[in-house]
Write an enzyme that holds these catalytic residues in place. Structure first.
Site, PDB file in Angstrom:
ATOM      1  CE  LYS A  54     -14.000   1.263 -13.235  1.00 51.45           C
ATOM      2  NZ  LYS A  54     -13.141   0.117 -12.264  1.00 51.45           N
ATOM      3  CD  GLN A  98      -9.875  -1.340 -12.733  1.00 54.99           C
ATOM      4  OE1 GLN A  98     -10.639  -0.493 -12.442  1.00 54.99           O
ATOM      5  NE2 GLN A  98     -10.500  -2.265 -13.257  1.00 54.99           N
ATOM      6  CG  ASP A 121     -14.011  -0.696  -6.025  1.00 54.25           C
ATOM      7  OD1 ASP A 121     -15.127  -0.787  -6.828  1.00 54.25           O
ATOM      8  OD2 ASP A 121     -12.996  -0.536  -6.341  1.00 54.25           O
TER       9      ASP A 121
HETATM   10  N1  GUN Z   1     -11.693  -4.598 -11.608  1.00 48.83           N
HETATM   11  C1  GUN Z   1     -12.704  -5.349 -12.034  1.00 48.83           C
HETATM   12  N2  GUN Z   1     -13.768  -4.839 -11.683  1.00 48.83           N
HETATM   13  C2  GUN Z   1     -13.441  -4.150 -10.583  1.00 48.83           C
HETATM   14  C3  GUN Z   1     -14.250  -3.291  -9.547  1.00 48.83           C
HETATM   15  O1  GUN Z   1     -15.646  -3.341  -9.510  1.00 48.83           O
HETATM   16  N3  GUN Z   1     -13.673  -2.638  -8.709  1.00 48.83           N
HETATM   17  C4  GUN Z   1     -12.420  -2.690  -8.789  1.00 48.83           C
HETATM   18  N4  GUN Z   1     -11.749  -1.536  -8.014  1.00 48.83           N
HETATM   19  N5  GUN Z   1     -11.532  -2.988  -9.850  1.00 48.83           N
HETATM   20  C5  GUN Z   1     -12.225  -4.083 -10.596  1.00 48.83           C
END
Ligand code: GUN
Length: 291
Positions: A54, A98, A121
């Site tokens: 990311k 996350q 998100d």
């Molecule tokens: N962990 C796995 N997928 C995601 C996601 O789309 N957002 C977040 N914040 N954590 C994740």
């Protein structure tokens, strides 16, 4: 294989190019470089890889990325305090915490603490409500946005098509069903208690599977010519001890019945981060008063 292969890698690269151009135009107009804060608690290996990806991809499209790596024993109050600081920071336009979080931290409190305008998100209840009500302008979860883009690469207009979403999670299934409804599909959601899954799958023009159950959907479940989107990314142990990434759909079987299908890996996976970048740009544009 007779189905068209939906190339998520190539389509995600196109989305990133669009974001890069949008960022360049935004900055050229005199606005602050969009900034994304990514918060990781603990040392889960898969999460570390996701967070690194990311951060790298955010910087590659010309945005700023700040990473906050906190120890596994971080208290919920400390995390909430960090989120308040980031909420108040004008150089940060998007905040992503996350998942999964350690069990001593209440996920819903964390989600609700992130300012809705920085909630890239799309998990904050205000954004969930906006999407449920079909209101414009909210932030929408990244994987469902990516799935819609993949579907539209095959069918630009899906109005009137029958869509089945298998899996009712808050991260994928539920928000995706709302996006499909907004696009005028006739939408059903199947889940763990659904009876007669095979019959329901066979009725679907568009089948999206997000269950985390490797190989749940077999070739003979499909309506011939259907568009199949496999959101599953499962690490399955091979007889020789190695690991293989597989989806929720038995690809070799499905590819001879479907009209179009995503591979795993290289289908939905790359789309999630691409739309995280798109959401961060959208948040920065909203903060600047632009639509
Ligand atoms: N962990 C796995 N997928 C995601 C996601 O789309 N957002 C977040 N914040 N954590 C994740």
């Amino acid at each position: 294989m007779t189905a068209q292969l939906i190339d998520g890698k190539a389509i995600a690269a196109q989305v990133r190019r669009e974001v890069e151009e949008g960022v360049a135009a935004f900055v050229a107009a005199g606005w602050t470089v969009p900034g994304l804060a990514v918060v990781l608690i603990g040392s889960d290996a898969a999460s570390q890889v996701y967070v690194e990806n990311k951060v790298r991809q955010t910087r590659a499209v010309g945005m700023r990325s700040e990473r906050f790596l906190l120890p596994a024993d971080t208290q919920e109050s400390q995390l909430l305090e960090l989120i308040q600081q980031l909420n108040a920071d004008d150089t940060i336009h998007g905040i992503l915490v996350q998942f999964p979080l350690p069990p001593h931290i209440d996920v819903s409190r964390v989600i609700s603490a992130i300012h809705p305008e920085k909630d890239v998100d799309g998990f904050n209840p205000l954004n969930v409500g906006r999407l449920a009500a079909g209101l414009e302008g909210g932030l929408v979860p990244c994987t469902p946005l990516g799935v819609m883009r993949l579907i539209r690469s095959v069918h630009p207009d899906i109005a009137g098509m029958g869509a089945l979403v298998v899996g009712a999670s808050n991260v994928v299934g539920r928000p995706l069903a709302r996006l499909l409804l907004q696009a005028d599909c006739t939408v059903s959601i199947a889940h763990i208690k659904t009876t007669d899954l095979v019959r329901r799958c066979r009725e679907a023009d568009i089948l999206v599977v997000a269950t985390g159950v490797p190989g749940l959907i077999r070739g003979d479940y499909l309506k011939p010519g259907a568009t199949v989107i496999d959101v599953g990314i499962n690490r399955v142990r091979l007889p020789n001890g190695g690991l293989k990434l597989t989806g929720d759909v038995v690809f070799e079987e499905a590819a001879s019945i479907a009209g179009a299908i995503t591979p795993v890996p290289g289908g939905v996976g790359p789309m999630t981060i691409a739309y995280l970048l798109a959401n961060t740009l959208q948040a920065a544009r909203s903060a600047a008063g632009l639509r």
